[in-house]
Design a protein around this motif. Sequence first.
Motif, PDB file in Angstrom:
ATOM      1  N   ASP A  42       1.352  -0.645  -0.032  1.00  0.00           N
ATOM      2  CA  ASP A  42       0.187   0.335  -0.206  1.00  0.00           C
ATOM      3  C   ASP A  42       0.541   0.949   0.270  1.00  0.00           C
ATOM      4  O   ASP A  42       1.100   1.953   0.716  1.00  0.00           O
ATOM      5  CB  ASP A  42      -1.001  -0.166   0.759  1.00  0.00           C
ATOM      6  CG  ASP A  42      -0.581  -0.630   2.398  1.00  0.00           C
ATOM      7  OD1 ASP A  42      -1.038  -0.261   3.118  1.00  0.00           O
ATOM      8  OD2 ASP A  42       0.708  -0.896   2.240  1.00  0.00           O
ATOM      9  N   TYR A  43       2.085   1.367  -0.902  1.00  0.00           N
ATOM     10  CA  TYR A  43       2.432   2.653  -1.246  1.00  0.00           C
ATOM     11  C   TYR A  43       1.972   3.959  -1.513  1.00  0.00           C
ATOM     12  O   TYR A  43       0.727   4.353  -1.856  1.00  0.00           O
ATOM     13  CB  TYR A  43       3.098   2.451  -2.216  1.00  0.00           C
ATOM     14  CG  TYR A  43       3.565   1.235  -2.609  1.00  0.00           C
ATOM     15  CD1 TYR A  43       5.281   0.826  -2.028  1.00  0.00           C
ATOM     16  CD2 TYR A  43       3.997   0.331  -3.435  1.00  0.00           C
ATOM     17  CE1 TYR A  43       5.644   0.035  -2.387  1.00  0.00           C
ATOM     18  CE2 TYR A  43       4.229  -0.532  -4.020  1.00  0.00           C
ATOM     19  CZ  TYR A  43       5.010  -0.875  -3.224  1.00  0.00           C
ATOM     20  OH  TYR A  43       6.666  -2.526  -3.660  1.00  0.00           O
ATOM     21  N   GLN A  44       2.502   4.980  -0.797  1.00  0.00           N
ATOM     22  CA  GLN A  44       2.374   6.121  -0.627  1.00  0.00           C
ATOM     23  C   GLN A  44       2.810   6.623  -1.994  1.00  0.00           C
ATOM     24  O   GLN A  44       3.968   6.979  -2.361  1.00  0.00           O
ATOM     25  CB  GLN A  44       1.861   6.980   0.639  1.00  0.00           C
ATOM     26  CG  GLN A  44       1.203   6.161   1.807  1.00  0.00           C
ATOM     27  CD  GLN A  44       2.127   6.960   2.931  1.00  0.00           C
ATOM     28  OE1 GLN A  44       2.144   8.824   2.549  1.00  0.00           O
ATOM     29  NE2 GLN A  44       1.658   6.896   4.216  1.00  0.00           N
ATOM     30  N   ALA A  45       1.881   7.323  -2.949  1.00  0.00           N
ATOM     31  CA  ALA A  45       2.565   7.754  -4.257  1.00  0.00           C
ATOM     32  C   ALA A  45       3.308   9.115  -3.889  1.00  0.00           C
ATOM     33  O   ALA A  45       2.369   9.978  -3.462  1.00  0.00           O
ATOM     34  CB  ALA A  45       1.868   7.962  -5.013  1.00  0.00           C
ATOM     35  N   ASN A  46       3.824   9.436  -4.800  1.00  0.00           N
ATOM     36  CA  ASN A  46       4.403  10.956  -5.285  1.00  0.00           C
ATOM     37  C   ASN A  46       5.337  11.190  -6.242  1.00  0.00           C
ATOM     38  O   ASN A  46       4.935  10.303  -6.841  1.00  0.00           O
ATOM     39  CB  ASN A  46       5.942  10.994  -3.921  1.00  0.00           C
ATOM     40  CG  ASN A  46       6.297  12.956  -4.002  1.00  0.00           C
ATOM     41  OD1 ASN A  46       6.852  13.163  -4.488  1.00  0.00           O
ATOM     42  ND2 ASN A  46       5.580  13.108  -2.972  1.00  0.00           N
ATOM     43  N   ARG A  47       4.659  12.451  -6.807  1.00  0.00           N
ATOM     44  CA  ARG A  47       5.272  12.687  -7.685  1.00  0.00           C
ATOM     45  C   ARG A  47       6.868  12.246  -8.686  1.00  0.00           C
ATOM     46  O   ARG A  47       6.855  11.795  -9.370  1.00  0.00           O
ATOM     47  CB  ARG A  47       5.474  14.064  -8.363  1.00  0.00           C
ATOM     48  CG  ARG A  47       4.383  15.225  -8.777  1.00  0.00           C
ATOM     49  CD  ARG A  47       4.165  16.606  -9.265  1.00  0.00           C
ATOM     50  NE  ARG A  47       5.797  17.112  -7.777  1.00  0.00           N
ATOM     51  CZ  ARG A  47       5.640  17.864  -7.141  1.00  0.00           C
ATOM     52  NH1 ARG A  47       4.509  17.840  -6.608  1.00  0.00           N
ATOM     53  NH2 ARG A  47       6.149  18.841  -6.885  1.00  0.00           N
ATOM     54  N   THR A  48       8.307  12.039  -7.727  1.00  0.00           N
ATOM     55  CA  THR A  48       8.713  11.698  -8.187  1.00  0.00           C
ATOM     56  C   THR A  48       9.572  10.193  -7.342  1.00  0.00           C
ATOM     57  O   THR A  48      10.643   9.108  -7.481  1.00  0.00           O
ATOM     58  CB  THR A  48      10.530  12.603  -6.744  1.00  0.00           C
ATOM     59  OG1 THR A  48      10.217  12.373  -6.158  1.00  0.00           O
ATOM     60  CG2 THR A  48      10.173  13.219  -8.046  1.00  0.00           C
ATOM     61  N   GLY A  49       8.393   9.474  -6.742  1.00  0.00           N
ATOM     62  CA  GLY A  49       8.412   8.292  -6.063  1.00  0.00           C
ATOM     63  C   GLY A  49       7.226   7.569  -5.371  1.00  0.00           C
ATOM     64  O   GLY A  49       6.278   8.748  -4.868  1.00  0.00           O
ATOM     65  N   LEU A  50       7.760   6.584  -4.086  1.00  0.00           N
ATOM     66  CA  LEU A  50       6.845   6.035  -3.385  1.00  0.00           C
ATOM     67  C   LEU A  50       7.925   5.587  -2.522  1.00  0.00           C
ATOM     68  O   LEU A  50       8.620   6.173  -2.036  1.00  0.00           O
ATOM     69  CB  LEU A  50       6.539   4.429  -4.416  1.00  0.00           C
ATOM     70  CG  LEU A  50       6.289   4.149  -5.212  1.00  0.00           C
ATOM     71  CD1 LEU A  50       5.988   2.894  -5.408  1.00  0.00           C
ATOM     72  CD2 LEU A  50       4.822   5.015  -5.998  1.00  0.00           C
ATOM     73  N   PHE A  51       6.474   5.563  -1.701  1.00  0.00           N
ATOM     74  CA  PHE A  51       7.329   6.053  -0.444  1.00  0.00           C
ATOM     75  C   PHE A  51       6.469   4.362   0.915  1.00  0.00           C
ATOM     76  O   PHE A  51       4.902   3.954   0.615  1.00  0.00           O
ATOM     77  CB  PHE A  51       6.397   6.926   0.900  1.00  0.00           C
ATOM     78  CG  PHE A  51       7.242   7.406   2.293  1.00  0.00           C
ATOM     79  CD1 PHE A  51       5.933   6.520   3.800  1.00  0.00           C
ATOM     80  CD2 PHE A  51       8.344   7.280   2.365  1.00  0.00           C
ATOM     81  CE1 PHE A  51       6.699   6.614   4.807  1.00  0.00           C
ATOM     82  CE2 PHE A  51       8.009   7.795   4.177  1.00  0.00           C
ATOM     83  CZ  PHE A  51       7.750   7.334   4.406  1.00  0.00           C
ATOM     84  N   SER A  52       6.832   3.728   1.241  1.00  0.00           N
ATOM     85  CA  SER A  52       6.635   2.704   1.640  1.00  0.00           C
ATOM     86  C   SER A  52       6.977   1.737   3.385  1.00  0.00           C
ATOM     87  O   SER A  52       8.086   2.980   4.081  1.00  0.00           O
ATOM     88  CB  SER A  52       6.974   1.552   1.085  1.00  0.00           C
ATOM     89  OG  SER A  52       6.391   0.112   1.226  1.00  0.00           O
ATOM     90  N   LYS A  53       6.554   0.581   4.138  1.00  0.00           N
ATOM     91  CA  LYS A  53       7.106   0.391   5.296  1.00  0.00           C
ATOM     92  C   LYS A  53       7.108  -0.950   4.939  1.00  0.00           C
ATOM     93  O   LYS A  53       6.848  -1.255   4.249  1.00  0.00           O
ATOM     94  CB  LYS A  53       6.204   1.356   6.070  1.00  0.00           C
ATOM     95  CG  LYS A  53       6.237   2.646   6.057  1.00  0.00           C
ATOM     96  CD  LYS A  53       5.005   3.542   7.678  1.00  0.00           C
ATOM     97  CE  LYS A  53       4.882   4.554   7.874  1.00  0.00           C
ATOM     98  NZ  LYS A  53       5.753   4.639   8.097  1.00  0.00           N
ATOM     99  N   GLY A  54       7.861  -1.397   6.277  1.00  0.00           N
ATOM    100  CA  GLY A  54       8.295  -2.553   6.641  1.00  0.00           C
ATOM    101  C   GLY A  54       8.706  -2.745   7.801  1.00  0.00           C
ATOM    102  O   GLY A  54       9.823  -2.026   8.556  1.00  0.00           O
ATOM    103  N   ASN A  55       8.154  -4.040   8.133  1.00  0.00           N
ATOM    104  CA  ASN A  55       8.730  -4.501   9.742  1.00  0.00           C
ATOM    105  C   ASN A  55       9.330  -5.380   9.727  1.00  0.00           C
ATOM    106  O   ASN A  55      10.237  -5.986   8.728  1.00  0.00           O
ATOM    107  CB  ASN A  55       7.456  -5.128  10.232  1.00  0.00           C
ATOM    108  CG  ASN A  55       5.895  -4.781  11.026  1.00  0.00           C
ATOM    109  OD1 ASN A  55       5.006  -4.317  10.544  1.00  0.00           O
ATOM    110  ND2 ASN A  55       6.315  -3.781  11.816  1.00  0.00           N
ATOM    111  N   CYS A  56      10.782  -5.525  11.020  1.00  0.00           N
ATOM    112  CA  CYS A  56      11.574  -5.603  11.120  1.00  0.00           C
ATOM    113  C   CYS A  56      11.813  -7.048  11.736  1.00  0.00           C
ATOM    114  O   CYS A  56      10.468  -7.250  12.804  1.00  0.00           O
ATOM    115  CB  CYS A  56      12.819  -5.036  11.934  1.00  0.00           C
ATOM    116  SG  CYS A  56      14.273  -6.186  12.409  1.00  0.00           S
TER     117      CYS A  56
END
Length: 226
Positions: A42-56
């Motif tokens: 469930d990426y957060q999109a931006n004009r120049t990229g994506l913002f994502s998360k992950g658990n250790c």
Amino acid sequence: MRRILPGSILSYSQYGHVKIPKEVKCKCPECSKTARFSLKADYQANRTGLFSKGNCPECKSLSSFVIMLSDYLEKTNEEVEVYIYDPKTPFAQVENHSNIPEDLIRAYRSALNVYQSKDPSATAVLSKRVLESVVKSFLGEKVKGQSLSEQLEHLPKHLDLNKPILSLTNLIHPESQFHQILELERDLDEDMARLLIELLEGLIEYLYILPLKIETTHDRIQQQLH
């Protein structure tokens, strides 16, 4: 921000015409153990990229990832660049940077300390102090008595953001020895190769990573306020 090298990207998923990292192997910013992170789809999109998360999987902490897209949007099957946000890295850079004023370093250290101790109110107070210290380091007493918003409006007039690019232009002009290195007309030793990589890393961070990080964080703050 710490880049995750292509060899540490274990698998990909498809995002339009672009392959997006699905699983990566890197050091966890929280527990410092090397682990496999599964990036959330469930990426957060931006004009120049994506913002994502992950658990250790080791300490269960949640880490943020930035996936750069700007140079790849029109290309097919190209590997993108992915970075993990390491909150410990920025302070090490700040603390060891001789050009950053001591009062700004102290304010930033205090803000990090109260944030890590989970004191939201103190974090807000000290974050404002950091912003005020940033402005003061460039403008001095010129804007004393003005609101923080008004002070920030003056900052671009006193900060030459074009200077790094202009200095690179001078370095790389056709008659320069550096230009000869890039054109393989002059030998490149290990020390110069290291400096060349440092230059590339700094340029990418300056032009792509930092603007994206600030814009993405700005958007997330706006979302939280609504």
